[in-house]
Structures are given as structure tokens and as C-alpha cells.
Design an enzyme around this catalytic site. Structure first.
Site, PDB file in Angstrom:
ATOM      1  N   THR A 287     142.020  44.912  20.000  1.00  0.00           N
ATOM      2  CA  THR A 287     141.827  44.258  18.690  1.00  0.00           C
ATOM      3  C   THR A 287     142.822  44.739  17.631  1.00  0.00           C
ATOM      4  OG1 THR A 287     140.169  45.919  18.151  1.00  0.00           O
ATOM      5  CG2 THR A 287     139.350  43.833  18.991  1.00  0.00           C
TER       6      THR A 287
ATOM      7  N   HIS B 218     143.861  54.130  24.824  1.00  0.00           N
ATOM      8  CA  HIS B 218     142.977  53.890  23.673  1.00  0.00           C
ATOM      9  C   HIS B 218     141.520  53.697  24.116  1.00  0.00           C
ATOM     10  CE1 HIS B 218     141.397  52.058  20.014  1.00  0.00           C
ATOM     11  NE2 HIS B 218     142.440  52.572  19.400  1.00  0.00           N
TER      12      HIS B 218
ATOM     13  N   CYS C 234     131.798  47.706  17.604  1.00  0.00           N
ATOM     14  CA  CYS C 234     132.189  46.586  16.754  1.00  0.00           C
ATOM     15  C   CYS C 234     131.965  45.254  17.487  1.00  0.00           C
ATOM     16  CB  CYS C 234     133.667  46.737  16.379  1.00  0.00           C
ATOM     17  SG  CYS C 234     134.286  45.327  15.467  1.00  0.00           S
TER      18      CYS C 234
ATOM     19  N   GLU D 164     139.170  51.850  22.982  1.00  0.00           N
ATOM     20  CA  GLU D 164     138.705  50.465  23.092  1.00  0.00           C
ATOM     21  C   GLU D 164     139.135  49.852  24.426  1.00  0.00           C
ATOM     22  OE1 GLU D 164     139.886  47.674  19.938  1.00  0.00           O
ATOM     23  OE2 GLU D 164     139.892  46.139  21.502  1.00  0.00           O
TER      24      GLU D 164
ATOM     25  N   SER E 276     145.014  59.082  11.948  1.00  0.00           N
ATOM     26  CA  SER E 276     144.667  57.657  11.965  1.00  0.00           C
ATOM     27  C   SER E 276     145.930  56.796  12.066  1.00  0.00           C
ATOM     28  CB  SER E 276     143.895  57.311  10.683  1.00  0.00           C
ATOM     29  OG  SER E 276     143.993  55.930  10.427  1.00  0.00           O
TER      30      SER E 276
HETATM   31  S1  SF4 Z   1     139.655  47.053  13.077  1.00  0.00           S
HETATM   32 FE1  SF4 Z   1     138.514  47.372  15.012  1.00  0.00          FE
HETATM   33  S2  SF4 Z   1     136.587  48.259  14.381  1.00  0.00           S
HETATM   34 FE2  SF4 Z   1     137.486  47.363  12.550  1.00  0.00          FE
HETATM   35  S3  SF4 Z   1     136.592  45.290  12.409  1.00  0.00           S
HETATM   36 FE3  SF4 Z   1     138.539  45.145  13.499  1.00  0.00          FE
HETATM   37  S4  SF4 Z   1     137.999  45.308  15.652  1.00  0.00           S
HETATM   38 FE4  SF4 Z   1     136.268  46.056  14.497  1.00  0.00          FE
END
Ligand code: SF4
Length: 292
Positions: free
Chosen positions: A168, A127, A99, A129, A228
């Protein structure tokens, strides 16, 4: 029975990019006669992963030694740089579905490490990420992952110029509590602490839309994989509001109670890793059952 879809639901832009990267890889793999892999599970949705395996022959691997070289797709969370290099050195071609927001965090930590700053990452150390962002500055000693305000490490040097960013998808409240505590400690020294806004608005927008939907619907159906975290959070939000809510990962889990209770209006939402075809299958089934 009315069915209203949430204004913001389903794949976020990052997941959509990663899924399209796999579809492109499958086409390329056919042309080149090469197998296609994803590095780790592409999304947190078992039904979708099963379709990828069975219908497209896409296998999930975690290391280059697990299979013979082919096209390896990086999922939205990204991977550490050393992992990318290992796949390339073992003869794989990389198709990058990371992403844009995660790529930005990786670029930022590289920049701050070059400037010699102390770096804090607010996030879950387990995680994917966070691993990917840490992996952008592997070996750099001045980097700390903080998951809770009470877990701020004792080894932090408050005399060093520092910066904080977050995973994020981290909770905004938890991020705020962590950096506020750090601000307090930095205020005792002359060093500066820069705060980066790196929380993705897509989760927040999805939650705001669900609040709106909950206000007009008699019951809510949340669709998504049980593993999820993003989908579970949506379910919990509705549960806390007191509105009747169901959480289903497939049409076979549709509870007949939902229909026998005969709600006038059912609101539908889906997590960021829920494919649209699954949402449509469930809406079709709901309509069929309510017409009986
Ligand atoms: S939730 Fe994660 S994968 Fe989805 S747009 Fe936001 S940063 Fe990107």
C-alpha cells in the site's frame, strides 16, 4: 514568526485505528486483569512506543513464547495468518488493528489463489505488510514479490492468467515501471495480466499538501521518528526543492539556527506515525523561543 501546518499531516487512518485498538486493549486489560502486548512495534515512533511502555505497560513481543498470554494487538501492517493462529493457540486474545487497506490486499490474494492465478506483489520483501499479505496465501506456489523492474524473477510463467498488486505504501513510479515491464512480457502470450490499484492515497495526499506548503513557507520543519520511511521521504522532498528544512523527532532536537535565521513563515508537517501531541509540543516550543 508565522507557523502554518500542512493540510494533511500526522497519523493516517490506518495508524489511528491501530493506536485506538491499543487504547481499547489497555482498558479491556484493566477490566480482565490481563497484560497487553503489541505484535511488533505499533508505529515507527520511539517516543510514542516509550510512552506506551512506561505509562500504559504495553509490551512489544514478536512471538507468543516471549510472554505469558494476554491481549495481543495486531498493528496496521497486519500479520501472517499462521502467526495469528499461533497466538490464539497459545491462549492470547487478538485485538485486530490491521488497516482496512491491508485487509483488502489479504482478501484479494486469497481470492486470486483460489482462482489459481499467478500473483505478483510489488513491494519490499522485508516489509511487515508484504509478510502479512504473503502470509494470507502461505504455501501457495504461484506468488512472487518484486521490488524493482530489473528484479523480475526468471521463474515467472507468462502463459498463466496473472494479477499484480502492490504494497500500500509502495512508490507509484516503481509500481508503474514493474507492471509496464510485465505487460511487455505478457503481450507475447495470450494470458491476461490484471493490474490492481492498491497504493494508499494517504501518502500521496500528504506529499501533495507538503508541496503546497513549501510554496508559501520560508522553511519547513518535518516532525517524526528517524526510523520512519514515510517521514524521511517528506524531508527529502523538501530538501530536493531547495527550501531550508529541518527533521526533528523531539523538541530537544529543535535547532536554534532555525530561530536565529528568523524565518518569517515556518511550515510544519509530520509523518504518518507522528502523534499529534508531539506536533503540539514542538509548536509550543517554537512559539516560546520565538517570543524570547
Ligand atoms: S498508509 Fe498504510 S496504514 Fe495508513 S491508511 Fe494507508 S494503508 Fe493504511
Amino acid at each position: 514568526m508565522n507557523i502554518i501546518r500542512s493540510e494533511v499531516m500526522g497519523f493516517c487512518s490506518g495508524v489511528r485505528t491501530a493506536v485506538n485498538a491499543v487504547y481499547d486493549a489497555v482498558e479491556l486489560g484493566k477490566k480482565l486483569g490481563m497484560p497487553v502486548y503489541t505484535i511488533g512495534p505499533l508505529i515507527h515512533n520511539e517516543m510514542f512506543l516509550e510512552k506506551l511502555r512506561v505509562e500504559m505497560g504495553v509490551r512489544e513481543i514478536r512471538s507468543p513464547e516471549e510472554a505469558s498470554p494476554g491481549l495481543a494487538v495486531i498493528r496496521a501492517h497486519g500479520i501472517p495468518e499462521s502467526e495469528r493462529v499461533a497466538f490464539l493457540e497459545n491462549g492470547y486474545q487478538i485485538i485486530d488493528g490491521t488497516c482496512q487497506r491491508v485487509l483488502r490486499s489479504q482478501q484479494l490474494v486469497r481470492k486470486y489463489a483460489t482462482e489459481g492465478k499467478q500473483i505478483f506483489i510489488a513491494g519490499n520483501p522485508e516489509h511487515g505488510e508484504v509478510h502479512a499479505v504473503l502470509g494470507a496465501v502461505e504455501g501457495y506456489p504461484l506468488v512472487f514479490v518484486i521490488d524493482e523492474p530489473e528484479n523480475i524473477p526468471d521463474t515467472i510463467d507468462y502463459s498463466l492468467s496473472s494479477v499484480i498488486l502492490s504494497q500500500t505504501t509502495f512508490s507509484l513510479d516503481r509500481y508503474t515501471n514493474i507492471y509496464k515491464k510485465l505487460i511487455e512480457r505478457f503481450s507475447e502470450t495470450a494470458a491476461d495480466l490484471e493490474i490492481i490499484d492498491s497504493i494508499c492515497p494517504s501518502t500521496l495526499n500528504q506529499q501533495k499538501a507538503l508541496t503546497k506548503l513549501t510554496a508559501v513557507a520560508d522553511a519547513i520543519l518535518v516532525i517524526g521518528g528517524k526510523q520512519s520511511a514515510n517521514t524521511r521521504r517528506l524531508f527529502e522532498m523538501v530538501k530536493e526543492s531547495g527550501t531550508p528544512v529541518w527533521y526533528v523527532s523531539g523538541e530537544e532536537e529543535l535547532d536554534s539556527k532555525l530561530l536565529t535565521l528568523t524565518f518569517d513563515t515556518i511550515g510544519i508537517t509530520a509523518g504518518a506515525s507522528t502523534p499529534e501531541w508531539l506536533v503540539e509540543d514542538i509548536i509550543r516550543k517554537l512559539r516560546l523561543l520565538s517570543d524570547l
